[in-house]
Design an enzyme around this catalytic site. Sequence first.
Site, PDB file in Angstrom:
ATOM      1  CB  ALA A  57      -1.131  -0.089   1.187  1.00  0.00           C
ATOM      2  CB  VAL A  83       4.620   0.850   3.902  1.00  0.00           C
ATOM      3  CG1 VAL A  83       3.530   0.828   5.058  1.00  0.00           C
ATOM      4  CG2 VAL A  83       5.925   0.756   4.613  1.00  0.00           C
ATOM      5  CE  LYS A  84       4.228  -0.311  -5.004  1.00  0.00           C
ATOM      6  NZ  LYS A  84       2.980  -0.237  -6.068  1.00  0.00           N
ATOM      7  CB  ILE A  85       8.439   4.260   0.538  1.00  0.00           C
ATOM      8  CG1 ILE A  85       8.077   3.679   1.868  1.00  0.00           C
ATOM      9  CG2 ILE A  85       9.394   5.516   0.702  1.00  0.00           C
ATOM     10  CD1 ILE A  85       7.296   4.791   2.913  1.00  0.00           C
TER      11      ILE A  85
END
Length: 223
Positions: A57, A83-85
């Site tokens: 996400a 978590v997508k950064i």
Amino acid sequence: MKFFLDTANIEEIKRCASFGFLDGVTTNPSLMARENISDQAARIEEICSLTEGPVSAEVIAADTEGMVEEARALADIAPNVAVKIPLTMPGLSATRSLADQGLAVNLTLVFSPLQALLAAKAGAAFVSPFVGRLDDVGMDGMDLVEDIVSIFSNYAFETEVIVASIRSPQHVLRAALIGADICTVPFKVIEQLASHPLTDKGLAAFLADHEKVAAKRPHPNSH
Ligand code: E4P
């Protein structure tokens, strides 16, 4: 090689799970927008209930502090959220901080081997090279995957390589030959992987032959 589904569509995820090879899911803000999703947290929670694998996400903030705050909120949704950064300088700082807190980070929008090296050094659990978008600008996206896999193997980095922005079965084939850890695949490409015109032709011939013999067989109630 693990198969992730690159979608925010629930039906696609359920269908892929029914095939038995859903190892995870990746989403991004564009995939969420395609599904007209207003409550992102609810959709992520629903996706997380459909797979035990990681569900990526993506954060929207561009500064380190904002990314860390958003990422922690996303990670609170379910234990399997990754978590997508984006791979920017603030993104690398956020990754270090989140990795130190034990969160799985997927560093996304990776277009060079050195960006991937920095992602691994920053403690990312996953790195996502975008192969299709490199092909779109006249480069060979799979060369990037080859370089990243070699670099990670040279130094025994544990960061897993997710081949992203996949457009065709050829990308999946080359990823498997190179030994990439994961492919995140749109559902349309999963369908292409499963189909072959000779399978359809062969099946049609088998059924036609079966029908011919069945037509000659006497009916069980005819005597
Ligand atoms: C997945 O993590 C990526 O966000 C996705 O594969 C990007 O694909 P696109 O280049 O087709 O938008």
